[in-house]
Design an enzyme around this catalytic site. Sequence first.
Site, PDB file in Angstrom:
ATOM      1  N   HIS A 130       0.816  -1.214   0.000  1.00  0.00           N
ATOM      2  CA  HIS A 130       0.000   0.000   0.000  1.00  0.00           C
ATOM      3  C   HIS A 130       0.853   1.269   0.000  1.00  0.00           C
ATOM      4  O   HIS A 130       0.467   2.264  -0.609  1.00  0.00           O
ATOM      5  CB  HIS A 130      -1.001  -0.026   1.156  1.00  0.00           C
ATOM      6  CG  HIS A 130      -2.151  -0.938   0.858  1.00  0.00           C
ATOM      7  ND1 HIS A 130      -2.368  -2.120   1.545  1.00  0.00           N
ATOM      8  CD2 HIS A 130      -3.098  -0.883  -0.107  1.00  0.00           C
ATOM      9  CE1 HIS A 130      -3.423  -2.727   1.014  1.00  0.00           C
ATOM     10  NE2 HIS A 130      -3.883  -1.997   0.021  1.00  0.00           N
ATOM     11  N   HIS A 188       6.188 -14.090   5.233  1.00  0.00           N
ATOM     12  CA  HIS A 188       6.748 -12.960   5.985  1.00  0.00           C
ATOM     13  C   HIS A 188       5.815 -12.520   7.106  1.00  0.00           C
ATOM     14  O   HIS A 188       6.188 -12.429   8.254  1.00  0.00           O
ATOM     15  CB  HIS A 188       7.043 -11.774   5.064  1.00  0.00           C
ATOM     16  CG  HIS A 188       7.853 -10.725   5.739  1.00  0.00           C
ATOM     17  ND1 HIS A 188       7.290  -9.810   6.611  1.00  0.00           N
ATOM     18  CD2 HIS A 188       9.178 -10.474   5.718  1.00  0.00           C
ATOM     19  CE1 HIS A 188       8.251  -9.034   7.091  1.00  0.00           C
ATOM     20  NE2 HIS A 188       9.410  -9.417   6.562  1.00  0.00           N
ATOM     21  N   GLU A 219       6.663 -12.616  10.996  1.00  0.00           N
ATOM     22  CA  GLU A 219       6.289 -11.371  11.674  1.00  0.00           C
ATOM     23  C   GLU A 219       4.789 -11.188  11.856  1.00  0.00           C
ATOM     24  O   GLU A 219       4.333 -10.107  12.223  1.00  0.00           O
ATOM     25  CB  GLU A 219       6.882 -10.177  10.902  1.00  0.00           C
ATOM     26  CG  GLU A 219       8.389 -10.113  11.062  1.00  0.00           C
ATOM     27  CD  GLU A 219       9.049  -9.012  10.234  1.00  0.00           C
ATOM     28  OE1 GLU A 219       8.371  -8.038   9.884  1.00  0.00           O
ATOM     29  OE2 GLU A 219      10.247  -9.157   9.942  1.00  0.00           O
ATOM     30  N   HIS A 251      15.479 -13.837   5.776  1.00  0.00           N
ATOM     31  CA  HIS A 251      14.515 -14.537   6.637  1.00  0.00           C
ATOM     32  C   HIS A 251      14.607 -16.046   6.428  1.00  0.00           C
ATOM     33  O   HIS A 251      14.598 -16.811   7.388  1.00  0.00           O
ATOM     34  CB  HIS A 251      13.087 -14.076   6.342  1.00  0.00           C
ATOM     35  CG  HIS A 251      12.759 -12.733   6.916  1.00  0.00           C
ATOM     36  ND1 HIS A 251      12.929 -12.441   8.254  1.00  0.00           N
ATOM     37  CD2 HIS A 251      12.245 -11.620   6.349  1.00  0.00           C
ATOM     38  CE1 HIS A 251      12.537 -11.186   8.465  1.00  0.00           C
ATOM     39  NE2 HIS A 251      12.134 -10.662   7.327  1.00  0.00           N
TER      40      HIS A 251
HETATM   41 CO    CO Z   1      11.283  -8.783   7.181  1.00  0.00          CO
END
Ligand code: CO
Length: 303
Positions: A130, A188, A219, A251
Site C-alpha cells: 500500500h 513474511h 512477523e 529470513h
Molecule cells: Co522482514
Amino acid sequence: MREKEKREHDMKTGWMIWFCAVSLILGLTGNGLAAHGEKPPDKKAILLVGFGTTVPEAQKALDNMEALTRKAFPETEVRWAYTSGVIRAKLAKEGKKLDSPETAMAKLMDEKFTHVAVLPLHTIPGREYHDLQHNVQLFAQMAGGFRTILVARPLLSSHEDMERVAKAMTAHIPKERKSQDAVLLMGHGSEHHPADAVYMAMNQIFQDLDPNVFVGTVEGHPSLEELLPKLEARKARKIYLMPFMAVAGDHARNDMAGNEPDSWKSILTGKGIACETILKGTAEYPEVAEVWLDHLRAVWSHF
Ligand code: CO
C-alpha cells in the site's frame, strides 16, 4: 481639437490591428504546439519492484522474474527498483547501483515514458504494497508526467490466485517426502495489517490439498508458536521447511534455516523433529511467477 480626436482614433485602430495580429499568431502557434507537443508517441516501461537482496544465491529469484518478464514483454523497457534502503546501500558499496521506486519513477518520467506498469513482488497486499501504491498514485497526479502509471496486484489477490499458488507450491514439495512428513512454509507476515489474514487463508487452502502442509509467518500470524501444537498433534518425525516469500533471502536463510537457537529449524529440531530445508523463493517456481505475470498482463491491458 478635431485633429487630436482623429489621431487618437487612428492610434486605437492601430493598436486593435496589432492586437488582432498578435492574437492570431499566438493562436496559430499555440495550435501548432498542441498538435506536436500534447501527444508524443507511446513509450512504455515495466518497473519490477522487490525488497531486494544482498545474497547472491537469493538473487536467482529476481533474475528469474526479470527473464520471464522480458520473455512475456519483448522489446519493452524493463527496470528494477528495490524498496529496502539498507539493501541498496550495501549493494552500492559493491558497485551495484539500484534505485528506490521513487527514483526509478522520476527517471522514467524524465525520460518521457508515457505508460508505466509497476509489478511489485509482494505476496500479500500489506503495508509495503500500500505504501508503494500510494506513491505511484502521487506520481500519476503529476502535471506533464506519465499518461498512465498503474500498479499490478500482489501475488495473492483473489481466491483463484491463492488456489493456483497453493497447487503450484504443493507440486514442488520434494518427491522423497512421505505423506506423514509435515511441510511448513514460512511467509513474511504483516503484524499490523489486516492482509496478514491471507496467511491463515493459505494455511487452510494448503491443508485442504494436503493435511500435513502448514503456513506460518515470521512477523505475523500464524506464528510458529501457534502452529507447534498442531504440528505435534500430527506426530510428524520429519518436516520440510520452505520459504513462502518471493526471494529466499535473509529470513529464509537465518530465521527459517539458520543454526541460531531461535530459528525454526533449531526450535523444531529441539522438539525431536528432523528438518529438511529448501532454499528457493516462490519467484523461482514458474507456475507461481506466472500468477505475478498475469497480474502484470491485467495492468498492461489498460494501456
Ligand atoms: Co522482514
